[in-house]
Design a protein around this motif. Sequence first.
Motif, PDB file in Angstrom:
ATOM      1  N   GLY A 146      30.819  51.225  46.586  1.00 15.57           N
ATOM      2  CA  GLY A 146      31.628  50.647  46.786  1.00 15.57           C
ATOM      3  C   GLY A 146      31.321  49.045  47.277  1.00 15.57           C
ATOM      4  N   ALA A 147      32.077  48.251  46.536  1.00 19.89           N
ATOM      5  CA  ALA A 147      31.253  46.701  47.600  1.00 19.89           C
ATOM      6  C   ALA A 147      32.758  46.146  47.642  1.00 19.89           C
ATOM      7  N   PRO A 148      33.756  45.990  48.357  1.00 17.43           N
ATOM      8  CA  PRO A 148      34.326  45.474  49.618  1.00 17.43           C
ATOM      9  C   PRO A 148      34.269  44.217  49.296  1.00 17.43           C
ATOM     10  N   ALA A 149      33.559  43.538  49.867  1.00 13.81           N
ATOM     11  CA  ALA A 149      32.755  41.636  49.844  1.00 13.81           C
ATOM     12  C   ALA A 149      32.659  41.185  48.546  1.00 13.81           C
ATOM     13  N   LEU A 150      32.190  41.972  47.600  1.00 15.67           N
ATOM     14  CA  LEU A 150      32.439  41.219  46.612  1.00 15.67           C
ATOM     15  C   LEU A 150      34.177  41.289  45.648  1.00 15.67           C
ATOM     16  N   VAL A 151      34.919  42.492  46.549  1.00 20.24           N
ATOM     17  CA  VAL A 151      35.932  41.759  45.984  1.00 20.24           C
ATOM     18  C   VAL A 151      36.363  40.283  46.940  1.00 20.24           C
ATOM     19  N   ASP A 152      35.921  40.525  47.544  1.00 17.96           N
ATOM     20  CA  ASP A 152      36.934  39.544  48.733  1.00 17.96           C
ATOM     21  C   ASP A 152      35.710  37.679  47.830  1.00 17.96           C
ATOM     22  N   TYR A 153      35.147  37.938  47.794  1.00 16.63           N
ATOM     23  CA  TYR A 153      33.675  37.122  47.030  1.00 16.63           C
ATOM     24  C   TYR A 153      34.570  36.806  46.118  1.00 16.63           C
ATOM     25  N   ALA A 154      35.283  37.268  44.993  1.00 13.94           N
ATOM     26  CA  ALA A 154      35.715  36.860  43.363  1.00 13.94           C
ATOM     27  C   ALA A 154      37.124  36.162  43.893  1.00 13.94           C
ATOM     28  N   GLU A 155      37.604  36.929  45.351  1.00 19.61           N
ATOM     29  CA  GLU A 155      39.345  35.918  45.530  1.00 19.61           C
ATOM     30  C   GLU A 155      38.467  34.124  46.123  1.00 19.61           C
ATOM     31  N   ALA A 156      37.617  34.600  47.081  1.00 16.79           N
ATOM     32  CA  ALA A 156      37.076  33.128  46.808  1.00 16.79           C
ATOM     33  C   ALA A 156      37.044  31.917  46.186  1.00 16.79           C
ATOM     34  N   ARG A 157      36.442  32.470  45.247  1.00 19.81           N
ATOM     35  CA  ARG A 157      35.845  32.102  44.051  1.00 19.81           C
ATOM     36  C   ARG A 157      36.635  31.114  43.421  1.00 19.81           C
ATOM     37  N   LEU A 158      38.089  32.604  42.893  1.00 17.30           N
ATOM     38  CA  LEU A 158      38.956  31.644  42.490  1.00 17.30           C
ATOM     39  C   LEU A 158      40.051  30.596  43.376  1.00 17.30           C
ATOM     40  N   ARG A 159      39.792  30.997  44.173  1.00 20.64           N
ATOM     41  CA  ARG A 159      40.620  29.815  45.222  1.00 20.64           C
ATOM     42  C   ARG A 159      39.752  28.258  45.421  1.00 20.64           C
ATOM     43  N   GLY A 160      37.778  28.330  44.684  1.00 15.83           N
ATOM     44  CA  GLY A 160      37.816  27.117  44.978  1.00 15.83           C
ATOM     45  C   GLY A 160      36.516  27.171  46.349  1.00 15.83           C
ATOM     46  N   ALA A 161      36.964  28.113  47.061  1.00 13.94           N
ATOM     47  CA  ALA A 161      36.143  28.116  47.660  1.00 13.94           C
ATOM     48  C   ALA A 161      34.419  28.925  47.516  1.00 13.94           C
ATOM     49  N   PRO A 162      33.730  28.499  48.328  1.00 14.82           N
ATOM     50  CA  PRO A 162      32.107  29.505  47.778  1.00 14.82           C
ATOM     51  C   PRO A 162      32.250  30.732  48.710  1.00 14.82           C
ATOM     52  N   GLY A 163      33.155  31.170  48.643  1.00 19.61           N
ATOM     53  CA  GLY A 163      32.184  32.947  49.002  1.00 19.61           C
ATOM     54  C   GLY A 163      31.239  33.132  49.979  1.00 19.61           C
ATOM     55  N   ASP A 164      31.432  34.639  49.995  1.00 18.19           N
ATOM     56  CA  ASP A 164      29.770  35.289  50.687  1.00 18.19           C
ATOM     57  C   ASP A 164      29.051  35.471  49.848  1.00 18.19           C
ATOM     58  N   GLY A 165      28.239  33.988  49.920  1.00 27.14           N
ATOM     59  CA  GLY A 165      27.085  34.536  48.645  1.00 27.14           C
ATOM     60  C   GLY A 165      26.263  35.655  48.391  1.00 27.14           C
ATOM     61  N   ASP A 166      25.893  36.234  49.334  1.00 26.06           N
ATOM     62  CA  ASP A 166      25.309  37.666  49.100  1.00 26.06           C
ATOM     63  C   ASP A 166      25.615  38.632  48.582  1.00 26.06           C
ATOM     64  N   ALA A 167      27.567  38.252  48.783  1.00 24.95           N
ATOM     65  CA  ALA A 167      27.564  39.468  48.099  1.00 24.95           C
ATOM     66  C   ALA A 167      27.476  40.545  46.730  1.00 24.95           C
TER      67      ALA A 167
END
Length: 267
Positions: A146-167
Amino acid sequence: MLVDRDAPIIVFDSGVGGLSVLQGIRAALPQAPLVYAMDRAAYPYGQQAEATLLARVPALLGRLAERYRPRLIVMACNTASTVALAAVREALQVPIVGTVPAIKPAACMTQTGVIGVLGTAATVRQAYVDRLSAAFAADRLVLRHGAPALVDYAEARLRGAPGDGDAPRAAINALLAQPGGDRLDTIVLACTHFPLVRDALVETAPRQLRFIDGTEGIARRCQALTTGQSWPAQAPTGITLTTGEPAECTLLVETLARFGLGPAQAL
């Protein structure tokens, strides 16, 4: 059954993940009117209790069905589908297409006999995944994470933010670190958010891995369920709906436009 040519297909998720599914439907059915509905007030579904989803998802989809009279509804969320698909089908008199982990094709594609299932914590622990594994991958080793951080990373990317690049790297490594992970060659993207960041997963993987999701299968199912139905000459701009405050989706306007959708409105 006669279907109004302007009747839409509703695509539903807690956030932006379902856009990967909507993209596949748009490619398969370019004239289809589309409504994209997000339950952002309860995002992320992967951290909701099953009882919450069983009460919430059928109620929301019931409201949408009453308002838009859709020709079908796509639950473009693995978590919602594995928890509430049966309840939604029982409650609504509308064809419902669910999203389930692509374990069957992954089991056929693997050359080493080891596959990974990468999803939300709620999805990977579901008995539904147990049944799919037993039915289609009984002679395979199926690893889960289970990778909740990867979900948040995708959400951030689609908002134009870098997100957690380690996710992306962390999610893959969590599968590879499990017993048998050294032989893993195929990963099921069992969350609709994850195909949206496939590029990052490929780039950060420590070796060549195959990533597979259910998008094409969902699009084919939508085609089959709408065979012979009439469509507008040209698809209108899609409608975007959200629970919570539409203003929270301001940073998604450009992304939604790329997917043929208008700015978010209140659901």
